[in-house]
Design a protein around this motif. Structure first.
Motif, PDB file in Angstrom:
ATOM      1  N   ASN A 297      -1.883 -26.258  29.937  1.00  0.00           N
ATOM      2  CA  ASN A 297      -3.220 -25.667  29.962  1.00  0.00           C
ATOM      3  C   ASN A 297      -3.247 -24.241  29.422  1.00  0.00           C
ATOM      4  OD1 ASN A 297      -4.242 -28.018  31.041  1.00  0.00           O
ATOM      5  ND2 ASN A 297      -4.283 -27.267  33.151  1.00  0.00           N
ATOM      6  N   SER A 301      -5.776 -24.140  22.245  1.00  0.00           N
ATOM      7  CA  SER A 301      -6.179 -25.459  21.765  1.00  0.00           C
ATOM      8  C   SER A 301      -6.010 -25.546  20.265  1.00  0.00           C
ATOM      9  CB  SER A 301      -7.635 -25.728  22.149  1.00  0.00           C
ATOM     10  OG  SER A 301      -8.488 -24.769  21.551  1.00  0.00           O
ATOM     11  N   ALA A 332      -4.816 -32.220  25.493  1.00  0.00           N
ATOM     12  CA  ALA A 332      -5.921 -31.581  26.207  1.00  0.00           C
ATOM     13  C   ALA A 332      -5.422 -30.319  26.896  1.00  0.00           C
ATOM     14  CB  ALA A 332      -6.536 -32.552  27.224  1.00  0.00           C
ATOM     15  N   ASP A 334      -7.326 -29.135  29.801  1.00  0.00           N
ATOM     16  CA  ASP A 334      -8.088 -29.062  31.048  1.00  0.00           C
ATOM     17  C   ASP A 334      -7.554 -30.046  32.080  1.00  0.00           C
ATOM     18  OD1 ASP A 334      -8.859 -31.317  29.629  1.00  0.00           O
ATOM     19  OD2 ASP A 334     -10.932 -31.260  30.353  1.00  0.00           O
ATOM     20  N   TRP A 335      -6.241 -30.201  32.143  1.00  0.00           N
ATOM     21  CA  TRP A 335      -5.645 -31.129  33.092  1.00  0.00           C
ATOM     22  C   TRP A 335      -5.786 -30.595  34.515  1.00  0.00           C
ATOM     23  CZ3 TRP A 335      -4.302 -35.883  31.712  1.00  0.00           C
ATOM     24  CH2 TRP A 335      -4.015 -36.137  30.370  1.00  0.00           C
ATOM     25  N   SER A 363      -7.782 -35.574  32.910  1.00  0.00           N
ATOM     26  CA  SER A 363      -8.421 -34.657  31.965  1.00  0.00           C
ATOM     27  C   SER A 363      -9.823 -35.177  31.688  1.00  0.00           C
ATOM     28  CB  SER A 363      -7.620 -34.557  30.668  1.00  0.00           C
ATOM     29  OG  SER A 363      -8.338 -33.853  29.685  1.00  0.00           O
ATOM     30  N   SER A 365     -12.046 -33.909  29.456  1.00  0.00           N
ATOM     31  CA  SER A 365     -12.357 -33.928  28.020  1.00  0.00           C
ATOM     32  C   SER A 365     -11.678 -35.083  27.306  1.00  0.00           C
ATOM     33  CB  SER A 365     -11.937 -32.599  27.395  1.00  0.00           C
ATOM     34  OG  SER A 365     -10.523 -32.413  27.525  1.00  0.00           O
ATOM     35  N   LEU A 366     -10.482 -35.398  27.705  1.00  0.00           N
ATOM     36  CA  LEU A 366      -9.745 -36.483  27.065  1.00  0.00           C
ATOM     37  C   LEU A 366     -10.074 -37.842  27.669  1.00  0.00           C
ATOM     38  CD1 LEU A 366      -7.607 -36.729  24.805  1.00  0.00           C
ATOM     39  CD2 LEU A 366      -5.845 -36.688  26.574  1.00  0.00           C
TER      40      LEU A 366
END
Length: 448
Positions: A297, A301, A332, A334-335, A363, A365-366
């Motif tokens: 994280n 990105s 990703a 945002d885990w 996650s 987003s993923l």
């Protein structure tokens, strides 16, 4: 011969008197003493029975340095069974050295030497010429049989091995020595099967302990792993067999075998002792995953890096190092993770409504989620626990997929078996994203 025996005994005693820990004394034996005695054992006429007596002397010191009892079989020290240690057998090395000498003389470029090979005197128990002949016959038979495909791989996927009729002289010498080692290991395995207690390990995963692993382990951990693997810990059942003491459990009226103490005592289950051990393993697993999650994280990105490269002028900034062995986690930033420690885990409502698994990593987003369920079973029950935990979370994974999340793992879950009570090994996970060499420290039998 007597001089060689005296030298080995004095050298072992000198190593034993040094103020070094047992694993360093073992290292001195493996890389200091054994290479020195192999030359006289190879060149002089030493009978096999004498070498076996020397090995018994060496084995007594090895057991002392490892902190294991004298009743432990030698197969556990020198074999490649369920627990392989980085120790070589003096007898096996003696046989291999005699085999190399026999083949070197037989394949000599000098015709006089190759046609009149002097007999290597090793006593009546073992003859190098006969063993070489049997090994060559086995290798020639393997050429006739050819490659036998094993596993799920297609034809031709197996690594190519040199055949006997195409091998060079040095390759043939190496192949014969490897065949002799294979036969020695087959004899150890056959003998281990006949052992009622220390050899009953069919169908279980093997573990190899190298020198690096020994350096990282404490002395009591090394001793515990070996003694627990071959069931020679001072459990009440073993103490009854050795000294005639009371074999019953101190918590219940059942005979206290190692299996009963670690996984089968109903009183320990009621008091929460097994739950405490489960949570300790889960804490170590969660700590390793949390370090991995925090590191992933914190990385920039991929989109931000691309935007910087397009708009900037002048010298390029060095790019961030690639994430190795991160797998799906590297896609990703945002885990999030929840662990069932201290209070019951509440599954994320955006994925599904349940409170069942031990650990969940996801996650948003993923749209990916890892459902991990930990079990600390007895080794013979590992496969059963694995299949049971897989089927347990099939409906949960299906509900998460209906909400658009991709559930990773074979059969949509990640059952993880930690047989830490005896050999401390983890089942390999289904993808490289979560694979890590976690080690759970063994607790002594007295500490529960």
């Amino acid at each position: 011969m007597q001089q060689l025996k005296h030298y080995i005994t004095n050298s072992l005693e000198i190593i034993n008197k040094t103020p070094l820990p047992g694993k360093l004394k073992l290292w001195c034996l493996q890389f200091g003493l054994l290479p020195r005695v192999m030359w006289p054992l190879t060149m002089y006429e030493v009978p096999m029975t004498t070498v076996e007596k020397m090995e018994r002397t060496v084995t007594s010191y090895v057991k002392k340095w490892l902190g294991v009892p004298r009743c432990l079989t030698n197969i556990s020290l020198y074999g490649k069974g369920v627990l392989e240690l980085p120790i070589t057998s003096l007898t096996e090395e003696y046989k291999c050295s005699k085999m190399r000498l026999q083949i070197t003389l037989k394949d000599s470029r000098d015709q006089i030497t190759s046609t009149a090979v002097p007999p290597l005197v090793t006593g009546r128990k073992w003859a190098p010429a006969e063993v070489v002949q049997h090994a060559v016959s086995a290798l020639e038979h393997n050429d006739i049989v050819g490659h036998v495909q094993q596993g799920r791989g297609g034809f031709g996927l197996a690594p190519s091995k040199p055949t006997w009729h195409k091998a060079t002289t040095s390759e043939r010498r190496r192949m014969v020595v490897m065949e002799v080692r294979r036969q020695e290991e087959a004899e150890r395995s056959a003998k281990a099967v006949s052992l009622a207690k220390q050899g009953q390990w069919n169908g279980l995963k093997r573990r190899k302990i190298g020198w690096r692993d020994l350096w990282e382990m404490e002395a009591n951990n090394i001793s515990f792993i070996i003694k627990a693997t071959y069931d020679v810990l001072p459990s009440p059942k073993n103490l009854h067999q050795w000294y005639g003491e009371d074999p019953t459990c101190v918590l219940c009226p059942t005979p206290a075998t190692l299996k009963h103490i670690l996984t089968g005592c109903k009183t320990s289950l009621t008091q929460g002792r097994y739950t405490w051990r489960h949570n300790q393993v889960l804490k170590s697993l969660a700590a390793a995953l949390e370090r991995k999650r925090t590191f992933i994280n914190s990385l920039p990105s991929s989109a931000s890096r691309q935007g910087t490269n397009i708009c900037s002028r002048g010298p390029k900034k060095p790019s961030s190092p690639p994430v190795r062995s991160a797998g799906q986690l590297a896609m990703a930033r945002d885990w999030k993770m929840l662990v069932d420690i201290g209070q019951q885990l509440t599954f994320p409502l955006e994925i599904a409504a349940t409170t069942r698994p031990d650990l969940v990593l996801w996650s948003s987003s993923l749209k990916s989620v890892y459902i991990i369920e930990l079990t600390v079973p007895w080794e013979s029950s590992a496969e059963e626990a694995y299949e049971r935990k897989k089927l347990r979370y099939t409906e949960l994974a299906a509900e998460a997929q209906r909400r658009g999340f991709q559930v990773w793992g074979q059969r949509r879950s990640w059952p993880l078996e930690v047989c830490g009570q005896r050999r401390c090994w983890f089942r390999e996970l289904d993808a490289p994203a979560l694979q890590a060499p976690w080690t759970i420290p063994c607790q002594s039998l007295e500490n529960g």
